[in-house]
Each structure stands twice: as C-alpha cells, then as structure tokens.
Scaffold this motif. Structure first.
Motif, PDB file in Angstrom:
ATOM      1  N   CYS A 125       0.877  -1.173   0.000  1.00 14.33           N
ATOM      2  CA  CYS A 125       0.000   0.000   0.000  1.00 14.33           C
ATOM      3  C   CYS A 125       0.910   1.217   0.000  1.00 14.33           C
ATOM      4  CB  CYS A 125      -0.878  -0.013   1.254  1.00 14.33           C
ATOM      5  SG  CYS A 125      -1.871   1.491   1.490  1.00 14.33           S
ATOM      6  N   GLY A 126       0.469   2.288  -0.600  1.00 12.31           N
ATOM      7  CA  GLY A 126       1.246   3.523  -0.593  1.00 12.31           C
ATOM      8  C   GLY A 126       1.161   4.194   0.756  1.00 12.31           C
ATOM      9  N   ASP A 127       1.640   3.494   1.751  1.00 14.06           N
ATOM     10  CA  ASP A 127       1.621   3.997   3.125  1.00 14.06           C
ATOM     11  C   ASP A 127       2.610   3.174   3.933  1.00 14.06           C
ATOM     12  OD1 ASP A 127      -0.375   5.687   5.109  1.00 14.06           O
ATOM     13  OD2 ASP A 127       0.597   3.981   6.067  1.00 14.06           O
ATOM     14  N   SER A 128       3.496   3.858   4.664  1.00 19.28           N
ATOM     15  CA  SER A 128       4.579   3.123   5.335  1.00 19.28           C
ATOM     16  C   SER A 128       4.073   2.140   6.388  1.00 19.28           C
ATOM     17  CB  SER A 128       5.559   4.112   5.962  1.00 19.28           C
ATOM     18  OG  SER A 128       4.885   4.937   6.878  1.00 19.28           O
ATOM     19  N   HIS A 129       2.908   2.410   6.972  1.00 20.09           N
ATOM     20  CA  HIS A 129       2.418   1.515   8.033  1.00 20.09           C
ATOM     21  C   HIS A 129       1.722   0.255   7.526  1.00 20.09           C
ATOM     22  CE1 HIS A 129       3.267   5.186  10.395  1.00 20.09           C
ATOM     23  NE2 HIS A 129       3.885   4.262  11.080  1.00 20.09           N
ATOM     24  N   THR A 130       1.903  -0.028   6.243  1.00 23.88           N
ATOM     25  CA  THR A 130       1.426  -1.287   5.676  1.00 23.88           C
ATOM     26  C   THR A 130       2.037  -2.479   6.415  1.00 23.88           C
ATOM     27  OG1 THR A 130       1.286  -0.130   3.581  1.00 23.88           O
ATOM     28  CG2 THR A 130       1.150  -2.514   3.460  1.00 23.88           C
ATOM     29  N   ALA A 140       4.279  -7.633   4.179  1.00 25.60           N
ATOM     30  CA  ALA A 140       3.514  -6.421   3.898  1.00 25.60           C
ATOM     31  C   ALA A 140       4.409  -5.211   4.094  1.00 25.60           C
ATOM     32  CB  ALA A 140       2.311  -6.338   4.829  1.00 25.60           C
ATOM     33  N   PHE A 141       4.411  -4.317   3.112  1.00 22.87           N
ATOM     34  CA  PHE A 141       5.290  -3.148   3.234  1.00 22.87           C
ATOM     35  C   PHE A 141       4.766  -1.958   2.440  1.00 22.87           C
ATOM     36  CE2 PHE A 141       6.871  -6.050  -0.008  1.00 22.87           C
ATOM     37  CZ  PHE A 141       7.083  -5.240  -1.111  1.00 22.87           C
ATOM     38  N   GLY A 142       5.217  -0.778   2.840  1.00 24.83           N
ATOM     39  CA  GLY A 142       4.789   0.462   2.203  1.00 24.83           C
ATOM     40  C   GLY A 142       5.576   0.749   0.940  1.00 24.83           C
ATOM     41  N   ILE A 143       4.941   1.439   0.005  1.00 26.84           N
ATOM     42  CA  ILE A 143       5.575   1.752  -1.282  1.00 26.84           C
ATOM     43  C   ILE A 143       5.273   3.200  -1.674  1.00 26.84           C
ATOM     44  CG2 ILE A 143       5.593  -0.610  -2.172  1.00 26.84           C
ATOM     45  CD1 ILE A 143       2.994   0.015  -3.692  1.00 26.84           C
ATOM     46  N   GLY A 144       6.040   3.706  -2.620  1.00 26.53           N
ATOM     47  CA  GLY A 144       5.811   5.044  -3.158  1.00 26.53           C
ATOM     48  C   GLY A 144       4.781   5.014  -4.279  1.00 26.53           C
ATOM     49  N   THR A 145       4.467   6.201  -4.790  1.00 28.31           N
ATOM     50  CA  THR A 145       3.407   6.305  -5.798  1.00 28.31           C
ATOM     51  C   THR A 145       3.802   5.681  -7.140  1.00 28.31           C
ATOM     52  OG1 THR A 145       2.480   8.239  -4.716  1.00 28.31           O
ATOM     53  CG2 THR A 145       1.973   7.985  -7.051  1.00 28.31           C
ATOM     54  N   THR A 146       5.067   5.792  -7.527  1.00 30.23           N
ATOM     55  CA  THR A 146       5.515   5.126  -8.761  1.00 30.23           C
ATOM     56  C   THR A 146       5.252   3.624  -8.650  1.00 30.23           C
ATOM     57  OG1 THR A 146       7.263   6.761  -9.065  1.00 30.23           O
ATOM     58  CG2 THR A 146       7.524   4.685 -10.249  1.00 30.23           C
TER      59      THR A 146
END
Lengths: 456, 196
Positions: A125-130, A140-146
């Motif tokens: 998910c585009g959120d670090s708290h994924t 499970a991990f956060g990602i950037g918009t690209t």
C-alpha cells in the motif's frame, strides 16, 4: 530450512533481475486518496487498464473529516482528492469504501477486519504503516506512488530482497503494559534506523500471548526502526481472528488455506541474518520524550542526564535529567492505524470508566473503522467515553498526521497513541509524546502524564 | 526518465540525522491530485518561520547552493510519500549524499532519477563539516564508477543495485520493463495458489 519470510518471498518471485533485485508478485494492494492519484494519472496517460482490479481495494482515510459536522467536506482540495479516488476506482472497477460505507476506515484497520489480509500473501500500500498486516504472517510493506502505479499496471514490483532479522521476545508481559509499550521499547533498543535493510520476524513466548490487535500494533511500529516491515507467524489466534471475518476463505477453501498456512512458520534451524533477544519481564509503560520514535523512557524514569539531543529537547521543552511524570498535558489523541482497534478502545474504556475528563485537556478518541464504531457501541464503550467527556469521532487517520482539520495547536503537548513524534507531525509546532492507549487515557483523567497502572 | 552519469557541483549541507519525510514535505502539501510545484514546499517548516524566511536554515543561506544535498544518517525516514522525492528533484537536487537512507525514500528517489549516495555516517559528517567551512567545496559523483569525491580529501565508492544503475544511466523506465514481463507474471499466477 527456511524462515517464514523466505518461504513467502520465494514463492512470489516472478524473476530475479540482479543479485538482490527481484520482480515480486503482489497478492493484495490497498490504496487510499493521498498516494494514488498520480499513479492513476500515469496509468491513464498510457491508456492502460488496471491489470488485476480484484486484487486492489480502496478506502478513504487520510483526508476525511472525523467530526460529524465536517460533512460534506468543506476543504476543496481534500474533497477533490477523495472524489478523484472514487472516480478512479469507478473507471477501473476497483472496490472503494467511500465515506459512510459500512466498511470504511483506516486502510490498515479495515484490511484485517474484513479478512482481506491473509497469511502467506504479499501485501502493499502507498503507506509506510502497511507493515501492520505482517501480524497475520504476510509480507507487507509500504511503497511510493511510482510503485503504486507499477502494481496497478502489472501486479508486481521491482524490489530489493531485504535481509532477515529475528527478534525473540521472551518473558511474561507485566500487568498494565501493552503491545505499544513493547513496540516503543524494542524501537529504543534497535534505533530508528537499526532495522534498515531488514525484514523483521517477531517470535517467542511473549509474542504468542499477544492478541491479534497487539500483534498489529507491534508490526505497525516495525517501520519506525527503519525496517521494511515486521511479521509474526500465523497460529491458532490468527485462524480464530480470520474465521470471524466476512471475506476470509470459507468451508473447503478454509480447510485448504489453513493447511497451507500451517506450513508457513520459520523452521527450527532456519537462520536469520541478524538475531536479537528481548526480555520484557520488567517492562513498564513507555513514553517518548524527543522527536524520533526511538527516543523514549519508561514512565518511572528520567530523561538521561547525559542526553545530547539538544534540538529535540528544546523543541519538546524538556530538560535532560527530568521526569515526564506529572507534566501538564493539553491534548490526548487515542487513534491511528497503531491503536484504534476495538481492543485499544476497550483498554481506554477500562481506564476511563467512572472518571471525569480533566477540564483543561482536549480528548479525541478516533476509531479505526465503522466496524470498530459498531462494536464499541454494542459493548457500551461509547457511553463510557461520552460520560467521561471525550469526543468520540468518525473513523480516519485524524491527528496522527493532521492532514484534515484535526490539528494539535502549536506548542500544545499531546499524549498520542499514534506512531510518529516528528516535529510538526500533529500540527505545526505541536509536541507529541507517543504512548499506549492506557497511558493516554490516564493523562485524559488527570491532565498530566500519569502512570496508568493505578487505573488498571 | 532523465539520465544521470557524472555530476559536478557545489552542495547544500544539512548536518542532521533522521530527517523525516514530514520535514522534507509536510502533510498539508499532499492534497494535490495533479502536478504541483513540490519544490516550493521542500523543508517548508524549516525554511520559513511564521511565513518569513528563516535566514539561518542552510537552504536559505546564499553561500550554499548546487545540485547535491549532503546530510547524515537515516535520511527520508517515516512516511512513504513520494512527494518527498518529487520535492527534492523539483527544487533542483540531482544527488543526495547521506550517511544512510530510509529504504522507502531510497527507492522513491531512484524511481525519480534522484541518485541516493550512501557513504556512512562518519564520512557524511566530515563532508558536511567541509561544506560548512568552505561552501565552494565541489562534489564529484560518477555513477558509472560508483564513486563520490570532493576537492577536499574525501573519496569513496558507493553501492547501487546493478539494474537500478542501468535505469539511471540509460534512462530506462521500470514500468515498461514490468509490462513486458506480463507472460512471466501470468505464469506465476497460474502456479501460485495461496491455499495450495
């Protein structure tokens, strides 16, 4: 002999591109209004469809008002961002939990409670708290918009394979402390970047006894040590939690799934790249005193007299060598993807029951989802919050990052159950102390930093 | 994507650890759905105090300028907001030299053609100090050779994934690469069974 992490990662590698870079298949993708619009814009520019729309789920959380009087949304940009998400989801056949939808809530609260988050899967998910979803034995991990655009486009990501870190937590959790205290304590040991380049697995007797909510709190905070994410092997508690969700596999599918999930835990002789052992037998409630989540002390302690964090202490208005206990508190925030689940509200209610709010302290309790609201209502928790004098709000990220109107005023001291005490995070000039729901609730009664154990 | 190979420039020092993405770009600037001048919001609350420029902040000191930002450990920690990388790029930085980087930020920078150069905390501190003492200090970055040096005594190699390096050197777009892998992705989907 493989770890939980290695088993899931290896199964999801589409192709290895270079020594440590893999194309990783993503099973579940969560999106929200803030980090997705530019990804859809890129997709639309290339005239491309979402590759696997069934595997993406959207909700609105970061920008939504949490006051009933905040609807319809007045802020034009927030409104546009939310409407853009809804429009993008309609155009690309993605399920979206809009404002008022019974499943709406903070993305990291709703995924697990619906049974979309499953063991053995890869989740982004585009959120670090994924990292929260790792509590179910998922990567499970956060990602950037690209990368959000890459997942929409190809359901895969180019990603460096992290090293593995095992954190064994032994000892019995003392009464009156919770997973939040444990998380803050581990972060203070490992440091804000001690986990950098690693994916963490938490295990040991103290982890087994944690509820699923507690495990989510711990995995949620694993990003605050710089790690890519944290995870916990699935066990009976995981299965019990999932069985009560609406979207987890049912009947025969459940039997097959459970059989597979039981093969996931780390094998006895499997090696982690790094291993740490933590004993929590003497754990006390933990509070941060600085502007990074690793700067914390036990509530009974004083800030180290050798502390050289001058800028941090100056921002917070604290002195080295002094105690935090007894300091005046202006705001209390109970909420965020770290601590807004039903168990967090139960703990808060158990502290607040029969008490009255300190007249000078503003107290916001912001539930993680509509489902949490329903449950809190059924259990009588909302009545307790009302008679205490707290404001019980609508679900959203709220004062954790203060993107909506829920801002802590400059200079005010806020005891917050959220995850980051960065400068200005909760509002320009706001001063944040991170703590557990019990510690936050105790401060709401006295208007001061208070040891919650006297109320539990 | 824009290509990068050799950069020669003066630099702006930011001698701090744990610079988080809320400082790089505060959350209130994340509400745009289209393009926005994120560069104008870079370090907004450090560059401006009460809406007045803070002349003390390093980015605001005329003597410091250039395409390189030099900072200490754990740069870009916190939120996954790619707006942080957009702000750094749009402000005009092409390279961030740091003691270390937070993982998500490093990846976001790479995906936007901003080169993250990790040199360890001690060297980063020394480099910051050199720039503070002599703002004319030039930084030379050579991506092909994975080397960073300055006209003071520092010279060091840095690590970068080979594929990511090629992307920057030749301006390769990862998205096209992934889209071309669709047959492999579908083959894995057929094989993968979550409940197998």
């Amino acid at each position: 002999m493989k770890t939980l992490f290695e088993k899931i990662w290896d199964q999801h590698v589409v192709k290895s591109v270079s020594e440590n870079l893999d194309v990783l298949y993503i099973d579940r993708h969560y999106i929200h209004e803030v980090t997705s619009p530019q990804a859809f814009a890129g997709l639309n520019q290339r005239n491309q469809k979402v590759f696997r729309p069934d595997q993406t789920t959207a909700t609105v959380d970061h920008n939504v008002p949490t006051k009933k009087s905040g609807f319809p949304i007045k802020d034009a940009m927030s409104k546009q961002q939310i409407e853009t998400l809804e429009k993008n989801c309609r155009e690309h056949n993605i399920e979206c939990f809009e404002i008022g939808h019974e499943n709406q809530g903070i993305v990291h609260v709703i995924g697990p409670e619906l049974g979309l988050t499953l063991p053995g899967t890869t989740i982004v998910c585009g959120d670090s708290h994924t990292s929260t979803h790792g509590a179910f034995g998922a990567i499970a991990f956060g990602i950037g918009t690209t990368q959000v655009e890459q997942v929409l486009s190809a359901q895969s990501l180019l990603i460096t394979r992290p090293k593995t870190m095992g954190i064994e937590v032994s000892g019995k959790m003392p009464d009156g402390v919770s997973a939040k205290d444990l998380a803050l304590y581990i972060i203070s040991m490992v440091g804000a970047n001690g986990g950098s380049g690693y994916f963490i697995e938490f295990f040991g007797p103290a982890i087994s006894t944690l509820s699923m909510e507690g495990r989510m709190t711990l995995c949620n905070m694993s990003i605050e040590m710089g790690s890519r994410g944290g995870m916990i092997a699935p066990d009976e508690k995981t299965y019990h939690y999932l069985k009560n969700t609406s979207l987890a596999p049912k009947n025969e599918e459940w039997e097959k799934a459970a059989k597979f999930w039981k093969t996931l835990p780390t094998e006895n002789n499997a090696q982690f790249d790094k291993k740490i052992t933590v004993d929590i037998s003497a754990l006390a409630p933990v509070l941060t005193y600085g502007t990074s989540p690793d700067q914390s002390i036990a509530i009974t302690e004083s800030i180290n007299s050798d502390c050289d964090l001058q800028a941090e202490l100056a921002y917070m208005g604290f002195k080295k060598g002094e105690k935090l206990l007894g300091k005046n508190v202006d705001h209390v925030f109970i909420g965020s993807c770290t601590n807004s689940r039903i168990e967090d509200l139960r703990i808060a209610a158990s502290v607040l029951k029969g008490q009255k709010r300190d007249a000078n302290t503003v107290v916001w309790i912001v539930p993680g989802s509509r489902k949490v609201i329903d449950q809190a209502k059924n259990e009588g928790l909302i009545d307790i919050f009302d008679s205490f004098g707290a404001e019980f709000r609508e679900p959203g990220c709220s004062a954790c990052l203060a993107m909506n109107d829920d801002k802590i005023p400059a200079g005010a001291l806020c005891v917050s159950t959220s995850n980051r005490n960065f400068e200005g995070r909760q509002g320009k000039g706001a001063r944040t102390i991170l703590a557990s729901p019990a510690t936050a609730a105790a401060a709401a009664i006295t208007g001061k930093i208070t040891d919650p154990r006297q109320y539990l | 994507m824009e290509k990068i190979n050799k950069i020669e420039s003066t630099a702006v020092p930011l001698p701090l650890d744990n610079v988080d993405t809320d400082q790089i770009i505060p959350a209130r600037f994340l509400k745009n759905v289209e393009d926005f001048d994120y560069g104008s919001a870079l370090f907004r609350d450090w560059r401006y105090a009460e809406d007045k420029i803070d002349p003390e902040f390093w980015l605001n000191q005329d003597k410091f300028s250039g395409k390189v930002l030099v900072t200490q450990s754990n740069f870009g920690c916190g939120s996954s907001r790619e707006h942080a990388a957009w702000a750094i790029k749009q402000y005009g930085f092409k390279v961030v030299v740091a003691g270390s980087f937070a993982d998500i930020f490093r990846n976001n920078a790479l995906n936007n053609g901003v080169l993250p150069v990790e040199i360890g905390l001690e060297k980063a501190k020394t480099l910051c100090k050199k720039i503070l003492e002599n703002p004319k200090t030039k930084i030379f970055v050579d991506l092909q050779d994975q080397k960073v040096s300055s006209n003071c005594e520092i010279e060091t190699k840095f690590e970068i994934d080979l594929f990511k390096k090629q992307c920057l050197l030749y301006g390769i777009n990862e998205m096209e690469f992934l889209n071309q892998l669709k047959p492999d992705i579908e083959a894995l989907e057929a094989k993968i069974n979550l409940y197998a």
